[in-house]
Design a protein around this motif. Sequence first.
Motif, PDB file in Angstrom:
ATOM      1  N   ASP A  76     -51.201  -1.425  37.884  1.00  0.00           N
ATOM      2  CA  ASP A  76     -49.918  -1.945  37.424  1.00  0.00           C
ATOM      3  C   ASP A  76     -49.964  -2.475  35.988  1.00  0.00           C
ATOM      4  O   ASP A  76     -48.962  -2.965  35.472  1.00  0.00           O
ATOM      5  CB  ASP A  76     -49.422  -3.051  38.359  1.00  0.00           C
ATOM      6  CG  ASP A  76     -50.342  -4.267  38.363  1.00  0.00           C
ATOM      7  OD1 ASP A  76     -51.554  -4.081  38.125  1.00  0.00           O
ATOM      8  OD2 ASP A  76     -49.861  -5.388  38.600  1.00  0.00           O
ATOM      9  N   VAL A  96     -43.170   4.640  32.121  1.00  0.00           N
ATOM     10  CA  VAL A  96     -41.958   4.028  31.568  1.00  0.00           C
ATOM     11  C   VAL A  96     -41.561   2.789  32.375  1.00  0.00           C
ATOM     12  O   VAL A  96     -41.565   1.676  31.861  1.00  0.00           O
ATOM     13  CB  VAL A  96     -40.796   5.051  31.537  1.00  0.00           C
ATOM     14  CG1 VAL A  96     -39.529   4.395  30.982  1.00  0.00           C
ATOM     15  CG2 VAL A  96     -41.176   6.256  30.681  1.00  0.00           C
ATOM     16  N   GLU A  97     -41.246   2.988  33.647  1.00  0.00           N
ATOM     17  CA  GLU A  97     -40.832   1.863  34.486  1.00  0.00           C
ATOM     18  C   GLU A  97     -41.984   1.280  35.296  1.00  0.00           C
ATOM     19  O   GLU A  97     -41.853   0.196  35.876  1.00  0.00           O
ATOM     20  CB  GLU A  97     -39.704   2.305  35.417  1.00  0.00           C
ATOM     21  CG  GLU A  97     -38.453   2.771  34.679  1.00  0.00           C
ATOM     22  CD  GLU A  97     -37.348   3.182  35.623  1.00  0.00           C
ATOM     23  OE1 GLU A  97     -36.885   2.316  36.392  1.00  0.00           O
ATOM     24  OE2 GLU A  97     -36.949   4.360  35.608  1.00  0.00           O
ATOM     25  N   GLN A  98     -43.074   2.010  35.370  1.00  0.00           N
ATOM     26  CA  GLN A  98     -44.261   1.595  36.115  1.00  0.00           C
ATOM     27  C   GLN A  98     -43.933   1.218  37.563  1.00  0.00           C
ATOM     28  O   GLN A  98     -44.411   0.209  38.084  1.00  0.00           O
ATOM     29  CB  GLN A  98     -44.976   0.443  35.414  1.00  0.00           C
ATOM     30  CG  GLN A  98     -45.739   0.885  34.176  1.00  0.00           C
ATOM     31  CD  GLN A  98     -46.613  -0.219  33.609  1.00  0.00           C
ATOM     32  OE1 GLN A  98     -46.239  -0.894  32.661  1.00  0.00           O
ATOM     33  NE2 GLN A  98     -47.770  -0.394  34.215  1.00  0.00           N
ATOM     34  N   LYS A  99     -43.161   2.083  38.204  1.00  0.00           N
ATOM     35  CA  LYS A  99     -42.888   1.861  39.626  1.00  0.00           C
ATOM     36  C   LYS A  99     -42.860   3.161  40.420  1.00  0.00           C
ATOM     37  O   LYS A  99     -42.844   3.115  41.652  1.00  0.00           O
ATOM     38  CB  LYS A  99     -41.579   1.100  39.813  1.00  0.00           C
ATOM     39  CG  LYS A  99     -40.313   1.872  39.502  1.00  0.00           C
ATOM     40  CD  LYS A  99     -39.088   1.044  39.888  1.00  0.00           C
ATOM     41  CE  LYS A  99     -37.796   1.828  39.716  1.00  0.00           C
ATOM     42  NZ  LYS A  99     -36.612   1.070  40.173  1.00  0.00           N
ATOM     43  N   TYR A 100     -42.863   4.296  39.746  1.00  0.00           N
ATOM     44  CA  TYR A 100     -42.818   5.566  40.441  1.00  0.00           C
ATOM     45  C   TYR A 100     -44.219   6.170  40.558  1.00  0.00           C
ATOM     46  O   TYR A 100     -44.968   6.222  39.579  1.00  0.00           O
ATOM     47  CB  TYR A 100     -41.878   6.538  39.739  1.00  0.00           C
ATOM     48  CG  TYR A 100     -40.430   6.100  39.817  1.00  0.00           C
ATOM     49  CD1 TYR A 100     -39.724   6.182  41.016  1.00  0.00           C
ATOM     50  CD2 TYR A 100     -39.792   5.569  38.709  1.00  0.00           C
ATOM     51  CE1 TYR A 100     -38.395   5.754  41.100  1.00  0.00           C
ATOM     52  CE2 TYR A 100     -38.472   5.140  38.774  1.00  0.00           C
ATOM     53  CZ  TYR A 100     -37.778   5.233  39.975  1.00  0.00           C
ATOM     54  OH  TYR A 100     -36.478   4.808  40.058  1.00  0.00           O
ATOM     55  N   ARG A 107     -38.996  11.843  43.705  1.00  0.00           N
ATOM     56  CA  ARG A 107     -39.432  10.693  42.921  1.00  0.00           C
ATOM     57  C   ARG A 107     -39.683   9.548  43.896  1.00  0.00           C
ATOM     58  O   ARG A 107     -38.779   9.168  44.659  1.00  0.00           O
ATOM     59  CB  ARG A 107     -38.352  10.308  41.906  1.00  0.00           C
ATOM     60  CG  ARG A 107     -38.901   9.577  40.694  1.00  0.00           C
ATOM     61  CD  ARG A 107     -37.820   9.339  39.657  1.00  0.00           C
ATOM     62  NE  ARG A 107     -38.410   8.819  38.427  1.00  0.00           N
ATOM     63  CZ  ARG A 107     -37.725   8.192  37.490  1.00  0.00           C
ATOM     64  NH1 ARG A 107     -36.409   8.020  37.641  1.00  0.00           N
ATOM     65  NH2 ARG A 107     -38.322   7.755  36.408  1.00  0.00           N
ATOM     66  N   VAL A 140     -47.239   9.907  29.958  1.00  0.00           N
ATOM     67  CA  VAL A 140     -45.780   9.839  29.950  1.00  0.00           C
ATOM     68  C   VAL A 140     -45.227  11.242  29.780  1.00  0.00           C
ATOM     69  O   VAL A 140     -45.906  12.138  29.281  1.00  0.00           O
ATOM     70  CB  VAL A 140     -45.248   8.940  28.811  1.00  0.00           C
ATOM     71  CG1 VAL A 140     -45.650   7.493  29.030  1.00  0.00           C
ATOM     72  CG2 VAL A 140     -45.747   9.435  27.453  1.00  0.00           C
ATOM     73  N   ASN A 147     -42.698   0.633  45.623  1.00  0.00           N
ATOM     74  CA  ASN A 147     -42.239  -0.487  46.460  1.00  0.00           C
ATOM     75  C   ASN A 147     -41.695   0.025  47.787  1.00  0.00           C
ATOM     76  O   ASN A 147     -41.892  -0.604  48.836  1.00  0.00           O
ATOM     77  CB  ASN A 147     -41.169  -1.288  45.710  1.00  0.00           C
ATOM     78  CG  ASN A 147     -41.709  -1.889  44.428  1.00  0.00           C
ATOM     79  OD1 ASN A 147     -42.654  -2.669  44.447  1.00  0.00           O
ATOM     80  ND2 ASN A 147     -41.118  -1.508  43.305  1.00  0.00           N
ATOM     81  N   ASP A 164     -45.688   5.705  36.915  1.00  0.00           N
ATOM     82  CA  ASP A 164     -45.113   6.304  35.717  1.00  0.00           C
ATOM     83  C   ASP A 164     -45.269   5.371  34.513  1.00  0.00           C
ATOM     84  O   ASP A 164     -45.375   4.152  34.662  1.00  0.00           O
ATOM     85  CB  ASP A 164     -43.629   6.607  35.952  1.00  0.00           C
ATOM     86  CG  ASP A 164     -42.774   5.353  35.971  1.00  0.00           C
ATOM     87  OD1 ASP A 164     -42.044   5.108  34.988  1.00  0.00           O
ATOM     88  OD2 ASP A 164     -42.841   4.605  36.968  1.00  0.00           O
ATOM     89  N   ASP A 185     -40.767   5.699  44.768  1.00  0.00           N
ATOM     90  CA  ASP A 185     -40.897   4.316  44.326  1.00  0.00           C
ATOM     91  C   ASP A 185     -42.038   3.659  45.105  1.00  0.00           C
ATOM     92  O   ASP A 185     -42.029   3.658  46.340  1.00  0.00           O
ATOM     93  CB  ASP A 185     -39.573   3.584  44.576  1.00  0.00           C
ATOM     94  CG  ASP A 185     -39.549   2.180  43.988  1.00  0.00           C
ATOM     95  OD1 ASP A 185     -40.594   1.493  44.010  1.00  0.00           O
ATOM     96  OD2 ASP A 185     -38.462   1.762  43.534  1.00  0.00           O
ATOM     97  N   GLU A 205     -47.272   8.555  40.598  1.00  0.00           N
ATOM     98  CA  GLU A 205     -47.615   9.785  39.889  1.00  0.00           C
ATOM     99  C   GLU A 205     -48.789  10.470  40.580  1.00  0.00           C
ATOM    100  O   GLU A 205     -48.621  11.322  41.417  1.00  0.00           O
ATOM    101  CB  GLU A 205     -47.891   9.486  38.417  1.00  0.00           C
ATOM    102  CG  GLU A 205     -46.651   8.962  37.692  1.00  0.00           C
ATOM    103  CD  GLU A 205     -46.343   9.658  36.403  1.00  0.00           C
ATOM    104  OE1 GLU A 205     -47.283   9.874  35.615  1.00  0.00           O
ATOM    105  OE2 GLU A 205     -45.154   9.987  36.167  1.00  0.00           O
TER     106      GLU A 205
END
Length: 355
Positions: free
Chosen positions: A182, A225-229, A279, A188, A283, A223, A281, A231
């Motif tokens: 995290d 950008v948002e660091q929640k998806y 995609r 990217v 969470n 990911d 998430d 990869e």
Amino acid sequence: MLDIKVTLSQNLKQKPADESALGFGRIFTDHMFLMDYEQGVGWNNARIVPYADFALDPAAMVLHYGQAIFEGTKCYRRADGGLQLFRPQANLARMTRSAERMGMPALDEETALEGLKQLVRIEEAWVPHLDGTSLYIRPTMISMDVGLGVHASKKYLFYIILSPVGAYYKEGLKPVSIYVEDAYVRAVRGGVGFTKCAGNYAASILAGDVAEKKGFSQVLWLDGVEQKYVEEVGSMNMMFAYGNKIVTPKLNGSILPGITRDSVLTLARSMGYEAEEERLDINEIFADAKSGKLTEAFGTGTAAVISPVGTLAMKDEKITIGDGGIGKVAQSLYDTLTGIQYGRLEDKFGWIIKL
């Protein structure tokens, strides 16, 4: 296709006596395949020669500007003693895509494949016999120009080396623990995440070391950008099972389009599983694991084939996937895919090249 010159070693190495102790990527065979590229000339001088050190100028551009890409595929020994390759054309095609993104020349895939076949035939005795073992094949391309200055090289070296290997993970087909990174990001969209360039792996080493010290086998990247998806894991693509439904992160330019990933999706659909690319998430993954909705998680890759994930950890939270053991989906896909790779099951997809 270029003619391939062969020079055999006069000083053969002693082969491993205990195939159960091979490990991964520690032992290399007697020969390697080489091919040169020069701007204005193209690919030339295809050859098989004794395995040996390279001589590199300290100003070789690969050492400074990182034009280095590679692939990984395997040769398997069937029960009848014969040898077979698994989808090497797909690896070489992906290498050309990596090369194009890195400003490197497209690979002569036809000569590379023929060189790979000839090299494996020469090294046939190095292909191990024990179940779960194989001959790992590492094609690589590096820039060879000498000089400082950021621009594409005019000269490149393509080579293939071979290594008899056991299981990638010392735990074998047992659930591994994965740490969700995290803080750092690896790639990217618009970058080089979809390539197998050396820099992608260099960017993952620090986080991997930190995770290992915490007792985890691998890092799961989010990911950039948002660091929640979700990869991918350092050496694997990730898949999640909801009963008979398999979901994997959708390719978006920052995820490696894995050959094993593609094979598993194709195989899963043929076996009656529902397989989707979405995609995801992280969470929601944690919430689904807690509720029991998420029943399995596993990674896919050439080295490990399929690696079940027993636990996921993020920050101070740690969750168990399913019952923490190997799920039926991962086991069935592993048994079927390795059955095809080792020649125990019929190849209905045209993936196998017999040597």
